[in-house]
Scaffold this active site. Structure first.
Site, short mmCIF file in Angstrom:
data_model
loop_
_atom_site.label_atom_id
_atom_site.label_comp_id
_atom_site.label_asym_id
_atom_site.label_seq_id
_atom_site.Cartn_x
_atom_site.Cartn_y
_atom_site.Cartn_z
N ASP A 279 -2.38 -1.41 6.07
CA ASP A 279 -2.99 -0.31 7.25
C ASP A 279 -3.90 -0.35 7.58
O ASP A 279 -4.92 -0.31 8.48
CB ASP A 279 -1.90 0.51 7.37
CG ASP A 279 -1.96 1.96 6.43
OD1 ASP A 279 -3.06 1.34 5.59
OD2 ASP A 279 -1.50 2.32 6.74
N ASP B 284 -7.37 -3.03 3.47
CA ASP B 284 -6.64 -4.10 3.02
C ASP B 284 -6.18 -5.36 3.36
O ASP B 284 -5.73 -6.67 3.17
CB ASP B 284 -4.48 -3.40 3.51
CG ASP B 284 -4.56 -2.23 2.62
OD1 ASP B 284 -4.99 -2.09 1.40
OD2 ASP B 284 -4.42 -1.13 3.68
N ASP C 120 1.25 -0.70 0.22
CA ASP C 120 0.17 0.06 -0.17
C ASP C 120 0.57 1.40 0.10
O ASP C 120 2.10 1.32 0.32
CB ASP C 120 -1.31 -0.20 1.03
CG ASP C 120 -2.03 1.45 1.28
OD1 ASP C 120 -2.51 1.47 0.26
OD2 ASP C 120 -2.33 1.42 2.31
#
Length: 872
Positions: free
Chosen positions: A613, A617, A331
């Site tokens: 996070d 996700d 990410d």
């Protein structure tokens, strides 16, 4: 009904949504409607999935092939009255099962963590009255009131927005709060761009608004993520897959050899009961009893090492998986970047200034053509700077202080930001006149300007747009600034005052910068053969700019190739399999698409590590071979769905963890290469004795003594071997390869043959010299122990000699050897041990032959490694 409305409510007018839901926007629902809908739709909570029972999870730990072999061996030895043998084997099985049971139990908390993300209270209109209720009581059709600081309690179609901004980063990956409105959007609008919706669990950061509930509980976007987490299959790790394959092969080989040996013995006329006991000894000898315990202990040691480097492992096999990783999917926001917007460029009076420094620390300077500029020279055009953190930091770098500016130019009035106007303004009292300062979108500000800085007629809108376009191409978020003079008696401000006549001041362009350590870590990962891919919910241009700064492999230095969620949705599975291999940047990606990308990479045979996070996700973290969550900024949902948590939220820690993982696998491989020849040699000794009709040189209980004591005292010391040089310069292991190469298999077979030959020879020699069978067997056991000890030094490196890795670099080796010597002397000479293990003291004249056999094994294997190095 609520699913249908939730899917399409962004592309129809709010009035139509209200009609479909039967809701009055001024009064909300009445009591009868509420009770009926609560019965139909249930509470606004995420469903609790029935977990697998603790007993079933524990039993599943015993279903691995290698463990099945041990359980069968324990049952047979118990049936034969060999209680010590059986107890030792069962002890090993139980230790492994308990460790696996405890570790896996922690990973099943993700769903309950998701349930805790719903806010407990909500403000609603019901029967024309404003009420505060438990969020679990919300139903589709409820009108919810929002204000700054609220957590959105359900999925809402917005009815009113007054400067409303919502932080959706945990759900969509968008790095800044999203300005919300009520306008109708196109049906194909991606989830992250549906600005007329407010999603459950997101956070209101600014303004007020209201919306009608269109989905609750499991039907919300966060509920669908919960469904994905529950349905995602947790894959085996490369280590567990390889151990499983190895165990199946070993199981088949042991059964085949045992059956063949028993048949040959019976055909030769040997008593079937004695032959059966010998075959049991063969099976016990061939089973590496210490392997499961050794793997568990070595992985646990790896967990401890990684914890010291800010990586907390939640599942033991994840330790080794890091060493097998071929792709890291990361990410962007908060993982590769600092999650702190920073002003990077300023345009004023046709002069472009570069701003150094990053994050919210007021450190850094201003540069024009790489020459530093005096901050005092910049103070004039940034007066009245707005309150956003990035702009305040920029002002601080210029030497400005908001307290001093407040005294010099006290604020008289303000026009707040509204999405339909795309700017905000403040009016300040000056010495000769009052002045209004504006900040907003480029289009909104420039259209109202008719003069350049200083009031001249040098305004060039086309030049400003070109400059802003260049900044946008570099992924920067551009804000425009302007001002307008008013008479001193002017003390209030409204939109009509700002329609025209503004003086253009300049532009400020911001970016959430990459972490400096992340740039270094990406480069290290690429040198180690790991592909790094950025998967983010942010805009394509922003993602491309960050990718360029990170130096991702395959990315053009001018315009990185970016695959957006909208483009990804149009790809077939076959097309995606091709694109996922060559594309490193994915933007505006939904949670479902993140999961699809991970699955596509795995279909290409990649071992995937996924970092993240946010709530969005979690499904991909759970599906990946190893999910890596952020410990500081990450959500609880992400942490609970992961295999590893970074306690410092630093991408660079992944590189350190990969290095540790590779070292751990190296040491595991060294242990396997060291221990299996012993089992092979023991099995060969027993099988040869049966085929020859000779006396067994070693008994089953003696085999267990060899296997367990040497595994603990000698084999486990390999866990402390330091990482070999160049470990991060070599490519990742091919996940399709066997755990053992052909060269290592040949080496192990060779060492097994040496141990078998030496043990048989010493047993026969001692027996012929007039000693008892017990003494001869004790000498044969000593051959195995001494042979394993010398061979241990060969296994400190699979390619180099122990002098190449450093004789004293692993002091645990020497401690283990010393402990083994003491235990073997007790085994040989202590009366109690003689009774328990059917041994007898050996004469001093026998030891030179025993030591000579061990030293011969060391020299022979050392010569084989030297020859392989010479041949390349």
């Amino acid at each position: 009904m609520q699913v249908l409305i939730d899917e399409h409510c962004h592309c129809v007018a709010a009035e139509e949504v209200l009609r479909l839901l039967g809701t009055d926007p001024a009064k909300g629902l009445d009591l009868f409607d509420i009770e009926d809908r609560q019965r139909r739709f249930g509470p606004n909570v995420l469903s609790e999935r029935k977990p697998e029972s603790a007993l079933r999870r524990f039993v599943r730990q015993l279903e691995q092939p290698l463990v099945v072999i041990l359980v069968v061996a324990a049952a047979i030895t118990a049936g034969l009255g060999e209680w010590v043998d059986s107890g030792v084997i069962l002890g090993v099985v139980l230790v492994n099962a308990i460790v696996g049971f405890v570790q896996e139990g922690r990973a099943l908390e993700a769903i309950s963590a998701l349930s805790r993300t719903l806010t407990p209270r909500a403000t609603v209109l019901r029967g024309g009255e404003r009420k505060i209720i438990a969020s679990a009581e919300l139903v589709p059709g409820d009108v919810v009131l929002l204000q700054s600081g609220d957590r959105v309690p359900a999925d809402l179609r917005l009815l009113r927005s007054r400067d409303l901004q919502i932080d959706e980063s945990a759900l969509t990956g968008e790095s800044v709060p999203v300005a919300k409105g009520i306008q109708v959007l196109a049906p194909s609008t991606p989830l992250a761009e549906r600005c007329n919706l407010a999603f459950s669990s997101s956070l209101v950061t600014y303004g007020t608004g209201s919306g009608v509930v269109v989905a609750t509980g499991d039907a919300t976007q966060i509920g669908r993520i919960s469904e994905m987490i529950a349905s995602v299959e947790i894959l085996e790790t490369p280590l567990t897959r390889r151990i499983a394959r190895f165990s199946h092969v070993l199981l088949g080989a042991i059964l085949a050899v045992s059956a063949l040996t028993f048949a040959v013995g019976v055909v030769r006329g040997q008593p079937w009961f004695d032959t059966f006991l010998a075959v049991v000894a063969l099976a016990v000898g061939a089973i590496p009893e210490g392997l499961p315990a050794a793997i568990t202990i070595m992985l646990a040691i790896g967990v401890s090492r990684m914890a010291s480097r800010h990586a907390v492992i939640r599942r033991l096999p994840a330790v080794e998986t890091l060493g097998s990783t071929t792709v890291v999917c990361s990410d962007k926001t908060g993982t590769l970047t600092q999650n702190q917007m920073t002003v990077r460029e300023i345009l004023a009076a046709d002069v472009t200034v570069r701003v150094e420094g990053s994050g919210y620390a007021a450190e850094g300077g201003f540069y024009r053509d790489d020459r530093p500029i005096d901050a005092d020279a910049l103070a004039e055009f940034v007066e009245g700077d707005p309150t956003e953190a990035a702009l305040l930091v920029s002002a601080r770098k210029a030497g400005l202080r908001e307290e001093e500016l407040g005294q010099k130019l006290p604020r008289l009035d303000a026009v707040p930001f509204e999405s339909q106007h795309q700017y905000m303004a403040t009016l300040h009292a000056g010495k000769a006149s009052n002045v209004a300062y504006l900040k907003g979108s480029l289009e909104a500000i420039v259209a109202r300007c008719d003069a350049g800085r200083g009031g001249g007629d040098d305004l060039d809108p086309d030049a400003i747009h070109r400059a802003a376009s260049g900044m946008g191409d570099r992924g920067l978020r551009v804000l425009a600034f302007a001002r307008k003079q008013f008479p001193s008696e002017k003390t209030t401000l409204d939109h009509a005052d700002l329609e025209a006549g503004l003086e253009f001041v300049g532009l400020q362009a911001m970016l959430d910068p990459p972490r400096a350590e992340a740039i270094r870590a990406v480069a290290t990962c690429q040198r180690a053969g790991l592909s790094v891919k950025m998967i983010t919910g942010d805009h394509a241009t922003t993602a491309a700019a960050i990718a360029t700064q990170l130096g991702l492999d395959g990315v053009s230095p001018t315009r990185p190739e970016v695959l957006t969620g909208r483009e990804l949705a149009k790809l077939t599975d076959l097309e995606l399999l091709e694109r996922v291999q060559t594309t490193n940047v994915f933007a505006r990606v939904s949670p479902e698409q993140k999961l699809r990308l991970v699955e596509a990479l795995q279909a290409r045979g990649q071992v995937v590590a996924m970092t993240g996070d946010g709530v969005n996700d979690a499904p991909a973290l759970r599906r990946a071979d190893i999910g890596i969550a952020m410990g500081l900024a990450g959500t609880e949902v992400a942490r609970e769905a992961s295999d590893m948590v970074l306690t410092d939220d630093n991408f660079a820690t992944i590189e350190a963890a990969v290095e540790e993982g590779r070292g751990i696998f190296d040491n595991l491989l060294k242990f396997i290469v060291w221990t299996l020849p012993t089992n092979g040699g023991e099995g060969a000794v027993v099988m040869l004795a049966i085929l020859l009709g000779a006396t067994l040189p070693i008994l089953p209980v003696q085999i267990l003594w060899i296997n367990m004591t040497t595994a603990v005292c000698l084999g486990l010391t390999l866990a402390f071997e330091p990482k070999e040089a160049g470990i991060m310069e070599r490519p990742p292991r091919d996940p399709r390869e066997s755990i053992l190469s052909k060269a290592l298999v040949l080496r192990m077979l060779f060492v097994s043959a040496l141990l078998c030959t030496a043990a048989f020879a010493v047993f026969a020699w001692v027996n012929r010299s007039g000693a008892s069978e017990a003494e001869a067997r004790t000498a044969a056991v000593a051959v195995f122990v001494v042979g394993e000890t010398f061979y241990l030094f060969n296994c400190r490196s699979l390619t180099r000699s122990m002098f190449g890795v450093g004789v004293w670099s692993n002091p645990w080796i020497w401690l283990g050897v010393g402990t083994m010597i003491v235990l073997q002397l007790l085994f040989t000479y202590a009366p109690l041990m003689n009774r328990l293990f059917h041994t007898q003291p050996v004469s001093l004249e026998t030891w030179p032959a025993i030591l000579g056999a061990g030293f011969g094994i060391y020299l022979t294997v050392g010569a084989e490694k030297w020859l392989r190095r010479r041949l390349g």
